[in-house]
Design an enzyme around this catalytic site. Structure first.
Site, PDB file in Angstrom:
ATOM      1  N   LYS A  15       0.850  -1.189   0.000  1.00  0.00           N
ATOM      2  CA  LYS A  15       0.000   0.000   0.000  1.00  0.00           C
ATOM      3  C   LYS A  15       0.883   1.236   0.000  1.00  0.00           C
ATOM      4  O   LYS A  15       2.043   1.227   0.394  1.00  0.00           O
ATOM      5  CB  LYS A  15      -0.933   0.030   1.214  1.00  0.00           C
ATOM      6  CG  LYS A  15      -0.235   0.022   2.598  1.00  0.00           C
ATOM      7  CD  LYS A  15       0.221   1.371   3.074  1.00  0.00           C
ATOM      8  CE  LYS A  15       0.881   1.315   4.448  1.00  0.00           C
ATOM      9  NZ  LYS A  15       1.551   2.577   4.824  1.00  0.00           N
ATOM     10  N   ASP A 142      -2.911  -1.695   9.974  1.00  0.00           N
ATOM     11  CA  ASP A 142      -2.898  -1.743   8.512  1.00  0.00           C
ATOM     12  C   ASP A 142      -3.396  -3.070   7.947  1.00  0.00           C
ATOM     13  O   ASP A 142      -3.592  -3.188   6.733  1.00  0.00           O
ATOM     14  CB  ASP A 142      -1.472  -1.506   7.988  1.00  0.00           C
ATOM     15  CG  ASP A 142      -1.020  -0.068   8.124  1.00  0.00           C
ATOM     16  OD1 ASP A 142      -1.866   0.805   8.413  1.00  0.00           O
ATOM     17  OD2 ASP A 142       0.187   0.204   7.947  1.00  0.00           O
TER      18      ASP A 142
END
Length: 307
Positions: A15, A142
């Site tokens: 990401k 996350d």
């Protein structure tokens, strides 16, 4: 000796945080965030097979930096899922590593989400997405986004996700530094730098969300932001030279990815991204430079072999 049978392989993306707004430290030590995640086409793959005991192996760039004990998020994911269902977690978790280690791109979180999905499939548990996301949130801030991919706004510690629409592909270059940065260390430096300032509550930038929705790279470049970047640069001043080199090479914008030290460069086209990557690599300001496109799908089963 037990013979290994059955196999599940899961691919899971890295990401980039196109916006990371960080609030003041909370009493529990965490920070409220407005974290705009975008999954990118750099992937780890997690392969899970039955074994006599839980064990982890890893191959690929920087594999030597990956812990191979129960502190690894992939192992923690397998253990958490097994405990939830009363299963003995006798599996071999193999990580094919391509996401930078300790690079601010959620490589460890990706491995946790990938292992969770792979073990769920191997054990034929049929967990719902909501059940898996709840376990992901227990593993780390996350990890839920690594499971869903695409684009999302993360609030709370980053684990409360609202999916976002993306109107087209965005082209990136990621420059990998010589050594990693610890996320807790970067947050501590953020707290030190913010000690005598009034830190506003974090909020997503409407202009940035609109740029994602319309697929406008130029507009997105004008709105990128990372409140952790000053802390990362204070801990690793050499990153400033990398950011400058990528901007000089023609990137639309540059920023530290998450807690760093990987730096991210937004390019107008795929060809521009490849050119920026070559120039960055030749500049001597980074160890590697990789082009990738976003958005990317979240954790996905790409192979399943029945026992």
């Amino acid at each position: 000796m037990r013979t290994e049978q059955g196999r599940v392989r899961v691919r899971v993306p890295a990401k980039v945080n196109v916006q990371l707004a960080v609030g003041a430290a909370r009493p529990d030590g965490f920070h409220d965030l407005a974290n705009v995640f975008l999954a990118v086409g750099l992937h780890d793959e997690i392969t899970v097979t039955p074994a006599d005991e839980l064990r982890i192996t890893c191959a690929g760039p920087d594999a030597g930096q990956v812990p191979l004990d129960r502190t690894n998020l992939a192992a923690r994911a397998a253990l958490a899922l097994a405990e939830r269902h009363g299963i003995d977690p006798r599996v071999h978790l193999h990580i094919d590593k391509d996401i930078p280690v300790a690079g601010g791109m959620a490589g460890g979180s990706a491995d946790g989400a990938g292992a969770l999905l792979a073990c769920d499939a191997l054990w034929s548990l049929g967990s719902t997405r909501e059940e898996l996301l709840a376990l992901c949130a227990e593993l780390g801030s996350d990890v839920p986004f690594s499971l869903i991919g695409g684009a999302a706004l993360g609030t709370g510690r980053g684990e409360l996700l609202t999916p976002l629409d993306v109107g087209g592909d965005f082209h990136w270059v990621f420059a990998v530094a010589d050594a990693g940065l610890s996320t807790p260390t970067v947050f501590r430096e953020f707290d030190r730098l913010a000690a005598h300032t009034d830190v506003p509550p974090p909020a997503a930038d409407p202009a940035l969300l609109d740029a994602l929705r319309t697929g406008d790279a130029t507009a997105l470049a004008a709105t990128l932001g990372n409140d952790l970047q000053p802390a990362a640069l204070a801990l690793r001043p050499a990153l400033s030279a990398t950011l400058a080199a990528g901007t000089a090479a023609g990137a639309l914008a540059a920023l530290v990815s998450g807690s760093g030290p990987t730096t991210a460069f937004l390019a107008k086209t795929a060809d521009d991204a490849e050119r920026v990557a070559r120039t960055l690599l030749a500049s001597g300001t980074c160890r590697t430079a990789r082009a990738a496109t976003s958005p990317a799908a979240g954790a996905t089963v790409v192979e399943r072999t029945a026992p």
